[in-house]
Each structure stands twice: as structure tokens, then as C-alpha cells.
Design a protein around this motif. Sequence first.
Motif, PDB file in Angstrom:
ATOM      1  N   MET A 119     -53.237 -35.420  -9.072  1.00  0.00           N
ATOM      2  CA  MET A 119     -52.036 -35.336 -10.118  1.00  0.00           C
ATOM      3  C   MET A 119     -52.424 -34.242 -11.048  1.00  0.00           C
ATOM      4  O   MET A 119     -51.502 -33.606 -11.461  1.00  0.00           O
ATOM      5  N   ILE A 120     -53.543 -33.917 -11.430  1.00  0.00           N
ATOM      6  CA  ILE A 120     -53.875 -32.756 -12.318  1.00  0.00           C
ATOM      7  C   ILE A 120     -53.486 -31.552 -11.417  1.00  0.00           C
ATOM      8  O   ILE A 120     -52.791 -30.643 -11.933  1.00  0.00           O
ATOM      9  N   ALA A 121     -53.901 -31.422 -10.096  1.00  0.00           N
ATOM     10  CA  ALA A 121     -53.560 -30.103  -9.490  1.00  0.00           C
ATOM     11  C   ALA A 121     -52.221 -29.997  -9.361  1.00  0.00           C
ATOM     12  O   ALA A 121     -51.521 -29.001  -9.676  1.00  0.00           O
ATOM     13  N   LEU A 122     -51.353 -30.859  -9.348  1.00  0.00           N
ATOM     14  CA  LEU A 122     -49.908 -30.768  -9.172  1.00  0.00           C
ATOM     15  C   LEU A 122     -49.242 -30.192 -10.520  1.00  0.00           C
ATOM     16  O   LEU A 122     -48.382 -29.460 -10.482  1.00  0.00           O
ATOM     17  N   CYS A 123     -49.789 -30.789 -11.726  1.00  0.00           N
ATOM     18  CA  CYS A 123     -49.291 -30.469 -12.898  1.00  0.00           C
ATOM     19  C   CYS A 123     -49.555 -28.833 -13.146  1.00  0.00           C
ATOM     20  O   CYS A 123     -48.711 -28.229 -13.859  1.00  0.00           O
ATOM     21  N   LEU A 124     -50.556 -28.368 -12.590  1.00  0.00           N
ATOM     22  CA  LEU A 124     -51.010 -27.056 -12.645  1.00  0.00           C
ATOM     23  C   LEU A 124     -50.479 -26.090 -11.730  1.00  0.00           C
ATOM     24  O   LEU A 124     -50.121 -25.097 -11.977  1.00  0.00           O
ATOM     25  N   PHE A 125     -50.015 -26.932 -10.599  1.00  0.00           N
ATOM     26  CA  PHE A 125     -49.407 -26.017  -9.506  1.00  0.00           C
ATOM     27  C   PHE A 125     -48.059 -25.691  -9.583  1.00  0.00           C
ATOM     28  O   PHE A 125     -47.394 -24.585  -9.064  1.00  0.00           O
ATOM     29  N   ALA A 126     -47.372 -26.741 -10.156  1.00  0.00           N
ATOM     30  CA  ALA A 126     -45.777 -26.701 -10.206  1.00  0.00           C
ATOM     31  C   ALA A 126     -45.131 -25.419 -10.809  1.00  0.00           C
ATOM     32  O   ALA A 126     -44.195 -25.091 -10.370  1.00  0.00           O
ATOM     33  N   PRO A 127     -45.894 -24.761 -12.173  1.00  0.00           N
ATOM     34  CA  PRO A 127     -45.175 -23.868 -12.643  1.00  0.00           C
ATOM     35  C   PRO A 127     -45.278 -22.578 -11.822  1.00  0.00           C
ATOM     36  O   PRO A 127     -44.291 -21.621 -11.934  1.00  0.00           O
ATOM     37  N   PHE A 128     -46.440 -22.450 -10.977  1.00  0.00           N
ATOM     38  CA  PHE A 128     -46.728 -21.133 -10.306  1.00  0.00           C
ATOM     39  C   PHE A 128     -45.493 -21.202  -8.915  1.00  0.00           C
ATOM     40  O   PHE A 128     -45.050 -20.455  -8.935  1.00  0.00           O
ATOM     41  N   VAL A 129     -45.160 -22.557  -8.567  1.00  0.00           N
ATOM     42  CA  VAL A 129     -44.239 -22.399  -7.415  1.00  0.00           C
ATOM     43  C   VAL A 129     -42.918 -21.928  -7.960  1.00  0.00           C
ATOM     44  O   VAL A 129     -42.240 -21.314  -7.670  1.00  0.00           O
ATOM     45  N   ALA A 130     -42.554 -22.744  -9.252  1.00  0.00           N
ATOM     46  CA  ALA A 130     -41.376 -22.399  -9.833  1.00  0.00           C
ATOM     47  C   ALA A 130     -40.958 -21.045 -10.068  1.00  0.00           C
ATOM     48  O   ALA A 130     -40.109 -20.552  -9.650  1.00  0.00           O
ATOM     49  N   MET A 131     -42.148 -20.351 -10.476  1.00  0.00           N
ATOM     50  CA  MET A 131     -42.041 -18.937 -10.989  1.00  0.00           C
ATOM     51  C   MET A 131     -41.949 -17.912  -9.873  1.00  0.00           C
ATOM     52  O   MET A 131     -41.639 -16.954  -9.745  1.00  0.00           O
ATOM     53  N   LEU A 132     -42.776 -18.246  -8.655  1.00  0.00           N
ATOM     54  CA  LEU A 132     -42.799 -17.570  -7.664  1.00  0.00           C
ATOM     55  C   LEU A 132     -41.805 -17.473  -6.791  1.00  0.00           C
ATOM     56  O   LEU A 132     -41.522 -16.470  -5.930  1.00  0.00           O
ATOM     57  N   TRP A 133     -41.018 -18.566  -6.833  1.00  0.00           N
ATOM     58  CA  TRP A 133     -39.799 -18.692  -6.004  1.00  0.00           C
ATOM     59  C   TRP A 133     -38.659 -17.963  -6.521  1.00  0.00           C
ATOM     60  O   TRP A 133     -37.662 -18.468  -7.161  1.00  0.00           O
ATOM     61  N   VAL A 134     -38.468 -16.889  -6.778  1.00  0.00           N
ATOM     62  CA  VAL A 134     -37.749 -15.997  -7.639  1.00  0.00           C
ATOM     63  C   VAL A 134     -36.074 -16.151  -7.208  1.00  0.00           C
ATOM     64  O   VAL A 134     -35.417 -16.264  -7.772  1.00  0.00           O
ATOM     65  N   GLY A 135     -36.171 -16.363  -5.812  1.00  0.00           N
ATOM     66  CA  GLY A 135     -34.687 -16.541  -5.297  1.00  0.00           C
ATOM     67  C   GLY A 135     -33.962 -17.721  -5.908  1.00  0.00           C
ATOM     68  O   GLY A 135     -32.859 -17.738  -5.912  1.00  0.00           O
TER      69      GLY A 135
END
Length: 70
Positions: free
Chosen positions: A1-17
Motif C-alpha cells: 500500500m505504501i509503494a502504491l501511494c508513492l508510485f501513483a503520482p509518477f505514473v500519472a505524470m509520466l503518462w503525458v498522453g
Amino acid sequence: MIALCLFAPFVAMLWVGSYAKTDPAFIGIPFFYWYQMLWVLISTALTMIAYKLWQRDQRARATTKGGVEA
């Protein structure tokens, strides 16, 4: 759960399309900009949640460890 909280913003920002567009505008601000600013707030909240979860885990480990040694 901790990793998901920290990983979600990276995915959201890297998916520029997913946010490379101008509509829908919010108070005259193109989507591209307000989406990123929204993620600043979301990232702050998720980081705080991850930290609280980590603290809770550390307290639980300390309690378990202290109970075994006593």
C-alpha cells in the motif's frame, strides 16, 4: 500500500498522453496546467498517507519485537 501511494503520482505524470490537451478548461486555465497542479495536492496527500502507514508499521514492529524479548 505504501509503494502504491508513492508510485501513483509518477505514473500519472509520466503518462503525458492522458493530459496533453487544453480542454476542459477550469477558470480559464487549460487542462494541461490544472491537472498537474491538482497532482501536486494529490501527491502531498498520498505521501502523507504513506508516511503515516510507515509509522504505524514501525510502531507495530517495535511492539512485536519488544514483546518477544521480554
